[in-house]
Motif scaffolding. Structure first.
Motif, mmCIF file in Angstrom:
data_model
loop_
_atom_site.group_PDB
_atom_site.id
_atom_site.type_symbol
_atom_site.label_atom_id
_atom_site.label_comp_id
_atom_site.label_asym_id
_atom_site.label_seq_id
_atom_site.Cartn_x
_atom_site.Cartn_y
_atom_site.Cartn_z
ATOM 1 N N ALA A 109 0.840 -1.197 0.000
ATOM 2 C CA ALA A 109 0.000 0.000 0.000
ATOM 3 C C ALA A 109 0.873 1.245 0.000
ATOM 4 O O ALA A 109 1.964 1.258 0.578
ATOM 5 C CB ALA A 109 -0.904 0.007 1.236
ATOM 6 N N SER A 110 0.357 2.300 -0.640
ATOM 7 C CA SER A 110 1.054 3.588 -0.637
ATOM 8 C C SER A 110 0.075 4.690 -1.028
ATOM 9 O O SER A 110 -0.996 4.435 -1.579
ATOM 10 C CB SER A 110 2.238 3.578 -1.599
ATOM 11 N N ARG A 111 0.495 5.909 -0.746
ATOM 12 C CA ARG A 111 -0.282 7.065 -1.181
ATOM 13 C C ARG A 111 0.013 7.298 -2.660
ATOM 14 O O ARG A 111 1.160 7.295 -3.081
ATOM 15 C CB ARG A 111 0.093 8.303 -0.372
ATOM 16 N N VAL A 112 -1.054 7.477 -3.442
ATOM 17 C CA VAL A 112 -0.939 7.803 -4.862
ATOM 18 C C VAL A 112 -1.806 9.028 -5.083
ATOM 19 O O VAL A 112 -3.041 8.924 -5.097
ATOM 20 C CB VAL A 112 -1.392 6.628 -5.763
ATOM 21 N N GLY A 113 -1.177 10.204 -5.167
ATOM 22 C CA GLY A 113 -1.934 11.446 -5.239
ATOM 23 C C GLY A 113 -2.719 11.626 -3.956
ATOM 24 O O GLY A 113 -2.164 11.552 -2.860
ATOM 25 N N ASP A 114 -4.027 11.817 -4.077
ATOM 26 C CA ASP A 114 -4.894 11.999 -2.909
ATOM 27 C C ASP A 114 -5.518 10.692 -2.426
ATOM 28 O O ASP A 114 -6.388 10.713 -1.566
ATOM 29 C CB ASP A 114 -6.017 12.987 -3.236
ATOM 30 N N GLU A 115 -5.101 9.580 -3.003
ATOM 31 C CA GLU A 115 -5.684 8.286 -2.655
ATOM 32 C C GLU A 115 -4.655 7.404 -1.952
ATOM 33 O O GLU A 115 -3.454 7.650 -2.020
ATOM 34 C CB GLU A 115 -6.175 7.564 -3.911
ATOM 35 N N ILE A 116 -5.151 6.368 -1.298
ATOM 36 C CA ILE A 116 -4.313 5.308 -0.769
ATOM 37 C C ILE A 116 -4.669 4.061 -1.565
ATOM 38 O O ILE A 116 -5.836 3.653 -1.598
ATOM 39 C CB ILE A 116 -4.564 5.063 0.732
ATOM 40 N N VAL A 117 -3.676 3.488 -2.229
ATOM 41 C CA VAL A 117 -3.911 2.337 -3.100
ATOM 42 C C VAL A 117 -3.201 1.118 -2.521
ATOM 43 O O VAL A 117 -2.012 1.166 -2.220
ATOM 44 C CB VAL A 117 -3.419 2.615 -4.530
ATOM 45 N N LEU A 118 -3.972 0.046 -2.367
ATOM 46 C CA LEU A 118 -3.433 -1.241 -1.926
ATOM 47 C C LEU A 118 -3.399 -2.150 -3.145
ATOM 48 O O LEU A 118 -4.445 -2.463 -3.720
ATOM 49 C CB LEU A 118 -4.305 -1.853 -0.830
ATOM 50 N N ASP A 119 -2.198 -2.543 -3.548
ATOM 51 C CA ASP A 119 -2.005 -3.362 -4.743
ATOM 52 C C ASP A 119 -1.751 -4.799 -4.333
ATOM 53 O O ASP A 119 -0.748 -5.091 -3.676
ATOM 54 C CB ASP A 119 -0.824 -2.813 -5.536
ATOM 55 N N GLY A 121 -1.765 -7.338 -6.738
ATOM 56 C CA GLY A 121 -1.581 -8.053 -7.999
ATOM 57 C C GLY A 121 -2.846 -7.995 -8.822
ATOM 58 O O GLY A 121 -3.068 -7.041 -9.563
ATOM 59 N N ASP A 122 -3.703 -8.991 -8.671
ATOM 60 C CA ASP A 122 -4.968 -9.013 -9.409
ATOM 61 C C ASP A 122 -6.124 -8.439 -8.603
ATOM 62 O O ASP A 122 -7.278 -8.551 -9.002
ATOM 63 C CB ASP A 122 -5.305 -10.443 -9.847
ATOM 64 N N LEU A 123 -5.803 -7.823 -7.463
ATOM 65 C CA LEU A 123 -6.809 -7.188 -6.615
ATOM 66 C C LEU A 123 -6.288 -5.817 -6.220
ATOM 67 O O LEU A 123 -5.106 -5.667 -5.879
ATOM 68 C CB LEU A 123 -7.043 -8.050 -5.372
ATOM 69 N N ARG A 124 -7.138 -4.822 -6.290
ATOM 70 C CA ARG A 124 -6.741 -3.453 -5.943
ATOM 71 C C ARG A 124 -7.829 -2.842 -5.066
ATOM 72 O O ARG A 124 -9.011 -2.850 -5.427
ATOM 73 C CB ARG A 124 -6.567 -2.636 -7.228
ATOM 74 N N TRP A 125 -7.406 -2.334 -3.900
ATOM 75 C CA TRP A 125 -8.312 -1.639 -2.988
ATOM 76 C C TRP A 125 -7.850 -0.198 -2.891
ATOM 77 O O TRP A 125 -6.657 0.066 -2.720
ATOM 78 C CB TRP A 125 -8.304 -2.283 -1.608
ATOM 79 N N THR A 126 -8.801 0.735 -2.956
ATOM 80 C CA THR A 126 -8.452 2.151 -2.985
ATOM 81 C C THR A 126 -9.309 2.937 -2.006
ATOM 82 O O THR A 126 -10.536 2.834 -2.027
ATOM 83 C CB THR A 126 -8.647 2.737 -4.403
ATOM 84 N N PHE A 127 -8.649 3.723 -1.150
ATOM 85 C CA PHE A 127 -9.303 4.705 -0.297
ATOM 86 C C PHE A 127 -9.260 6.026 -1.052
ATOM 87 O O PHE A 127 -8.178 6.454 -1.493
ATOM 88 C CB PHE A 127 -8.541 4.874 1.025
ATOM 89 N N SER A 128 -10.397 6.703 -1.199
ATOM 90 C CA SER A 128 -10.435 7.964 -1.950
ATOM 91 C C SER A 128 -11.379 8.948 -1.273
ATOM 92 O O SER A 128 -12.090 8.599 -0.333
ATOM 93 C CB SER A 128 -10.880 7.711 -3.387
ATOM 94 N N ASP A 129 -11.364 10.179 -1.773
ATOM 95 C CA ASP A 129 -12.231 11.239 -1.242
ATOM 96 C C ASP A 129 -12.119 11.288 0.283
ATOM 97 O O ASP A 129 -13.127 11.381 0.995
ATOM 98 C CB ASP A 129 -13.687 11.037 -1.669
ATOM 99 N N ILE A 130 -10.889 11.232 0.780
ATOM 100 C CA ILE A 130 -10.627 11.116 2.207
ATOM 101 C C ILE A 130 -10.808 12.464 2.900
ATOM 102 O O ILE A 130 -10.139 13.441 2.550
ATOM 103 C CB ILE A 130 -9.201 10.585 2.450
ATOM 104 N N GLY A 131 -11.716 12.512 3.837
ATOM 105 C CA GLY A 131 -11.927 13.682 4.685
ATOM 106 C C GLY A 131 -11.863 13.251 6.138
ATOM 107 O O GLY A 131 -11.712 12.069 6.446
ATOM 108 N N SER A 132 -11.989 14.203 7.046
ATOM 109 C CA SER A 132 -11.894 13.856 8.462
ATOM 110 C C SER A 132 -13.098 13.046 8.934
ATOM 111 O O SER A 132 -12.991 12.292 9.910
ATOM 112 C CB SER A 132 -11.748 15.124 9.305
ATOM 113 N N ASP A 133 -14.236 13.173 8.264
ATOM 114 C CA ASP A 133 -15.453 12.494 8.714
ATOM 115 C C ASP A 133 -16.084 11.564 7.683
ATOM 116 O O ASP A 133 -17.161 11.020 7.919
ATOM 117 C CB ASP A 133 -16.497 13.530 9.150
#
Length: 160
Positions: A109-119, A121-133
């Protein structure tokens, strides 16, 4: 398991916060309890929405973050995540376990721009539009033709 033992396991596993000198802010920013709406997308285009919850905190002597997400009647999943400088600057290792569906997944996992991307291989999970709430999360799987297919999205908002 006796309540004494389960309390001891919880106390040994969970931590009040990061250990001195350990930067857990990438996932530590989510510490607390959250509600979520999970939309699961079937290959035929249909979808199902379920209400769930997600709890984030610190673990393993303050050297990792952990979270548990719960979709009642579907899954209770747990992740353990920690920064791993030997894998590269800003890289985290993450392992998710879902016993109901008998699945485990490992990611970098790492920060990619404003997102957190978990790689994974054939599965990708992404945290986006991250705000405090609130934030969004999505689960995508690579198909045999290389195209990513959306499997799940979470709309998540803070409860505490």
């Amino acid at each position: 398991m006796s309540s004494d033992l389960s309390g001891a396991v919880g106390a040994a596993f969970l931590a009040e916060g990061p250990a001195d000198g350990v930067d857990l802010s990438l996932f530590g920013q989510f510490a607390g309890s959250w509600a979520l709406d999970c939309t699961e997308y079937d290959p035929d285009g249909s979808s199902t929405v379920r209400r769930g919850e997600w709890h984030f905190g610190y673990a393993l002597g303050g050297r990792a973050t952990t979270d548990v997400w719960i979709l009642p009647g579907v899954e209770h999943g747990v992740s353990v995540r920690f920064p791993d400088p030997s894998a590269g600057a800003g890289i985290w290792r993450s392992t998710w376990v879902g016993p109901t569906r008998r699945r485990t997944h490992t990611f970098l996992a790492s920060r990619v721009g404003d997102e957190i991307v978990l790689d994974g291989g054939d599965l990708r999970w992404t945290f986006s539009d991250i705000g405090s709430d609130e934030f969004r999360w999505r689960n995508e799987a690579r198909q045999p033709d290389g195209v990513w297919r959306l499997q799940q999205t979470f709309q998540v908002w803070r409860r505490s």
